[in-house]
Design an enzyme around this catalytic site. Structure first.
Site, mmCIF file in Angstrom:
data_model
loop_
_atom_site.group_PDB
_atom_site.id
_atom_site.type_symbol
_atom_site.label_atom_id
_atom_site.label_comp_id
_atom_site.label_asym_id
_atom_site.label_seq_id
_atom_site.Cartn_x
_atom_site.Cartn_y
_atom_site.Cartn_z
ATOM 1 N N ARG A 1 45.297 49.474 22.871
ATOM 2 C CA ARG A 1 44.387 50.229 22.005
ATOM 3 C C ARG A 1 44.940 51.644 21.788
ATOM 4 O O ARG A 1 45.897 52.052 22.436
ATOM 5 C CB ARG A 1 42.994 50.314 22.657
ATOM 6 N N LYS B 1 42.300 55.084 27.740
ATOM 7 C CA LYS B 1 42.245 54.938 29.196
ATOM 8 C C LYS B 1 42.355 56.297 29.877
ATOM 9 O O LYS B 1 42.786 57.274 29.278
ATOM 10 C CB LYS B 1 43.403 54.052 29.690
ATOM 11 N N TYR C 1 37.904 57.452 28.333
ATOM 12 C CA TYR C 1 37.313 56.806 29.515
ATOM 13 C C TYR C 1 37.969 57.426 30.750
ATOM 14 O O TYR C 1 39.199 57.591 30.789
ATOM 15 C CB TYR C 1 37.617 55.307 29.527
ATOM 16 N N GLU D 1 32.349 56.884 29.323
ATOM 17 C CA GLU D 1 31.427 55.949 29.975
ATOM 18 C C GLU D 1 30.136 56.584 30.451
ATOM 19 O O GLU D 1 29.208 55.854 30.808
ATOM 20 C CB GLU D 1 32.123 55.222 31.141
ATOM 21 N N VAL E 1 26.362 39.659 34.462
ATOM 22 C CA VAL E 1 25.358 40.504 35.130
ATOM 23 C C VAL E 1 25.925 41.897 35.383
ATOM 24 O O VAL E 1 27.132 42.087 35.486
ATOM 25 C CB VAL E 1 24.888 39.914 36.482
ATOM 26 N N ALA F 1 31.941 39.664 34.293
ATOM 27 C CA ALA F 1 31.588 40.715 35.262
ATOM 28 C C ALA F 1 32.671 40.920 36.327
ATOM 29 O O ALA F 1 32.446 41.634 37.307
ATOM 30 C CB ALA F 1 30.258 40.385 35.925
ATOM 31 N N ILE F 2 33.841 40.339 36.118
ATOM 32 C CA ILE F 2 34.926 40.441 37.103
ATOM 33 C C ILE F 2 35.349 41.893 37.339
ATOM 34 O O ILE F 2 35.802 42.239 38.431
ATOM 35 C CB ILE F 2 36.147 39.561 36.670
ATOM 36 N N ASP F 3 35.160 42.752 36.325
ATOM 37 C CA ASP F 3 35.549 44.159 36.541
ATOM 38 C C ASP F 3 34.646 44.839 37.574
ATOM 39 O O ASP F 3 34.972 45.917 38.058
ATOM 40 C CB ASP F 3 35.581 44.942 35.220
ATOM 41 N N ALA G 1 40.085 40.909 33.557
ATOM 42 C CA ALA G 1 39.298 42.130 33.783
ATOM 43 C C ALA G 1 39.261 43.048 32.560
ATOM 44 O O ALA G 1 38.351 43.852 32.433
ATOM 45 C CB ALA G 1 39.843 42.881 34.986
HETATM 46 N N1 LIG Z 1 35.913 41.752 31.747
HETATM 47 C C1 LIG Z 1 35.852 42.650 30.786
HETATM 48 O O1 LIG Z 1 36.805 42.882 30.056
HETATM 49 C C2 LIG Z 1 34.559 43.380 30.544
HETATM 50 C C3 LIG Z 1 34.360 44.086 29.342
HETATM 51 C C4 LIG Z 1 33.125 44.712 29.130
HETATM 52 C C5 LIG Z 1 32.123 44.645 30.116
HETATM 53 N N2 LIG Z 1 32.389 43.974 31.277
HETATM 54 C C6 LIG Z 1 31.382 43.831 32.353
HETATM 55 O O2 LIG Z 1 30.388 42.899 32.004
HETATM 56 C C7 LIG Z 1 29.256 43.128 32.821
HETATM 57 C C8 LIG Z 1 27.989 43.152 31.964
HETATM 58 O O3 LIG Z 1 28.023 44.331 31.147
HETATM 59 P P1 LIG Z 1 26.848 44.673 30.112
HETATM 60 O O4 LIG Z 1 27.340 45.789 29.267
HETATM 61 O O5 LIG Z 1 26.349 43.437 29.459
HETATM 62 O O6 LIG Z 1 25.710 45.227 31.106
HETATM 63 P P2 LIG Z 1 24.147 45.333 30.772
HETATM 64 O O7 LIG Z 1 23.593 46.339 31.712
HETATM 65 O O8 LIG Z 1 23.932 45.508 29.306
HETATM 66 O O9 LIG Z 1 23.581 43.885 31.156
HETATM 67 C C9 LIG Z 1 23.529 43.385 32.458
HETATM 68 C C10 LIG Z 1 22.327 42.460 32.571
HETATM 69 O O10 LIG Z 1 22.407 41.787 33.844
HETATM 70 C C11 LIG Z 1 21.068 41.580 34.237
HETATM 71 N N3 LIG Z 1 21.032 41.198 35.647
HETATM 72 C C12 LIG Z 1 21.183 41.970 36.751
HETATM 73 N N4 LIG Z 1 21.092 41.206 37.849
HETATM 74 C C13 LIG Z 1 20.916 39.927 37.439
HETATM 75 C C14 LIG Z 1 20.731 38.678 38.103
HETATM 76 N N5 LIG Z 1 20.747 38.593 39.436
HETATM 77 N N6 LIG Z 1 20.582 37.556 37.350
HETATM 78 C C15 LIG Z 1 20.561 37.638 36.006
HETATM 79 N N7 LIG Z 1 20.697 38.793 35.325
HETATM 80 C C16 LIG Z 1 20.862 39.911 36.035
HETATM 81 C C17 LIG Z 1 20.373 42.896 33.895
HETATM 82 O O11 LIG Z 1 18.953 42.753 33.856
HETATM 83 C C18 LIG Z 1 20.975 43.194 32.526
HETATM 84 O O12 LIG Z 1 20.174 42.702 31.461
HETATM 85 C C19 LIG Z 1 29.543 44.450 33.546
HETATM 86 O O13 LIG Z 1 30.022 44.165 34.828
HETATM 87 C C20 LIG Z 1 30.619 45.071 32.705
HETATM 88 O O14 LIG Z 1 31.390 46.006 33.449
HETATM 89 C C21 LIG Z 1 33.577 43.365 31.504
#
Ligand SMILES: NC(=O)c1ccc[n+]([C@@H]2O[C@H](COP(=O)([O-])OP(=O)(O)OC[C@H]3O[C@@H](n4cnc5c(N)ncnc54)[C@H](O)[C@@H]3O)[C@@H](O)[C@H]2O)c1
Length: 372
Positions: free
Chosen positions: A15, A75, A94, A118, A239, A268-270, A299
């Site tokens: 990016r 980054k 970030y 962030e 989550v 959610a691996i990150d 991630a």
């Molecule tokens: N791998 C990647 O490249 C990448 C990219 C972007 C975001 N992410 C990650 O994805 C994850 C989600 O991000 P987001 O922006 O959607 O967050 P968000 O806060 O918008 O949504 C998270 C949701 O999880 C719910 N939750 C919490 N505990 C729970 C449980 N036990 N069971 C069911 N639901 C539950 C919350 O109520 C919330 O609605 C984060 O860890 C974020 O860092 C990863």
């Protein structure tokens, strides 16, 4: 103001901090934009795209860091970049300082002012500069999951939408926030039978009101989650518990109850992932097999679609970048409490409480810092 945008140097980062459109807007506001040569290449933007927009192409990062008033990146600055930051310089990118004491100390030592994407907030309690990457990862999740489900990739050989007379894939999305909602929308659009689990009743009400016809939702208990995961062809982990590691919702023992060849996309691996068996993978080698269940755990998913991600991030950062350039960071932060929430470092002082708490460093109130 002189706004500088260096090429990202973190491995696998394609990016770029400013799109040609963002550069054009800044030039139209009377600013000078310095883009490092080939900075946009990874996102499909040529140097000519930037010069057409009125930006100047600069050969090296050193020249950009030496002359720019504000550095706009993606980054966190790497060690070699941190050495080039100046006390009167503004850094907008970030940062993710809480788990990174080395970077935090270097930024404090540099004397620069740093605003972290962030931690900028919005009126709805969201994180507007983090959300675009969650939207990208969410929309990408069913796409990579569908690929993982193909036989040649170790999957069950199930088509997302089925065909007339054959049932579609069953997709379970755990977490109905930004990632989960976008994942569910795309999976449903591909014709899959989708259920979203969440712990927030308010969120479930919202999903029901807005998407009730497209996908189902269910309250997330251990029992409901296991029931659905057992029947699923694909499970998407989405989550987030802010500031904490992702909860492990499916254990290694429970994994063996899943269908052979089912696909897990643990977005959610990150934050450590929500399956006990999840471990971070890369775009080069994204999937692995545990007990016949295929895991995709990249991630930095947005990196796979760098162009879309760059444009999405640029759309979100542009109004803040323009406010910072037009008014200077002090006035821009004084006028906008959400931007002020982004202030993490100023003149050798930490200005973000959660980072101070995580790293045991004293914090100066950001509203005091803008008066210094
Ligand atoms: N791998 C990647 O490249 C990448 C990219 C972007 C975001 N992410 C990650 O994805 C994850 C989600 O991000 P987001 O922006 O959607 O967050 P968000 O806060 O918008 O949504 C998270 C949701 O999880 C719910 N939750 C919490 N505990 C729970 C449980 N036990 N069971 C069911 N639901 C539950 C919350 O109520 C919330 O609605 C984060 O860890 C974020 O860092 C990863």
């Amino acid at each position: 103001m002189k706004i500088g945008c260096p090429t990202e140097i973190k491995p696998q980062e394609f990016r770029v901090g400013m799109t040609p459109d963002a550069a054009r807007e800044a030039v139209n506001h009377g600013h000078q934009v310095l883009i490092q040569k080939d900075a946009g290449m990874g996102s499909g933007f040529s140097d000519e795209d930037y010069t057409t927009a009125g930006a100047h192409i600069i050969a090296t990062a050193e020249e950009i860091f030496a002359t720019a008033d504000m550095i706009v990146k993606v980054k966190e600055p790497q060690a070699v970049e941190r050495k080039m930051l100046r006390p009167d310089q503004l850094l907008f990118t970030y940062l993710h300082l809480a788990p990174d004491p080395e970077q935090t100390h270097d930024l404090l030592e540099s004397g620069c002012t740093a605003i972290a994407y962030e931690t900028v907030t919005d009126d709805r309690g969201g994180l507007p500069l983090l959300a675009p990457m969650s939207e990208v990862a969410g929309r990408l999740a069913p796409q990579v999951g569908a690929w993982t489900l193909q036989k040649a990739n170790g999957g069950r050989g199930v088509l997302m939408g089925g065909v007339p007379g054959v049932a579609p894939a069953k997709v379970v999305v755990i977490g109905g926030g930004v990632v989960g909602t976008h994942a569910a929308k795309i999976a449903a659009g591909m014709g899959a039978d989708v259920t979203v689990l969440d712990r927030s009743l308010n969120r479930l009400k919202y999903l029901d009101d807005v998407f009730g016809r497209d996908f189902k939702n269910q309250y997330s208990t251990a029992g409901a989650t296991l029931d659905l995961v057992r029947q699923a062809d694909m499970v998407i982990g989405a989550v987030l518990i802010p500031g904490a590691a992702a909860p492990k919702l499916i254990s290694r023992a429970q994994l063996s109850e899943m269908k052979p060849g089912a696909a897990i996309v643990d977005v959610a691996i990150d934050q450590g992932g929500c399956f006990e068996t999840s471990k971070a993978t890369t775009h080069g080698d994204p999937i692995y097999n545990v007990d016949g269940v295929m895991h995709y755990c990249v991630a930095n998913m947005p990196g796979a679609v760098a162009r879309t991600s760059t444009i999405a991030l640029g759309n979100a950062t542009m109004p803040f970048m323009l406010a910072l350039a037009d008014k200077g960071w002090r006035q821009a932060c004084a006028d906008d409490a959400h931007l002020l929430n982004g202030l993490n470092v100023h003149a050798g002082q930490l200005t973000y409480y959660a980072v101070g708490k995580a790293l045991g460093i004293d914090v100066v109130s950001p509203s005091l810092a803008i008066k210094q």
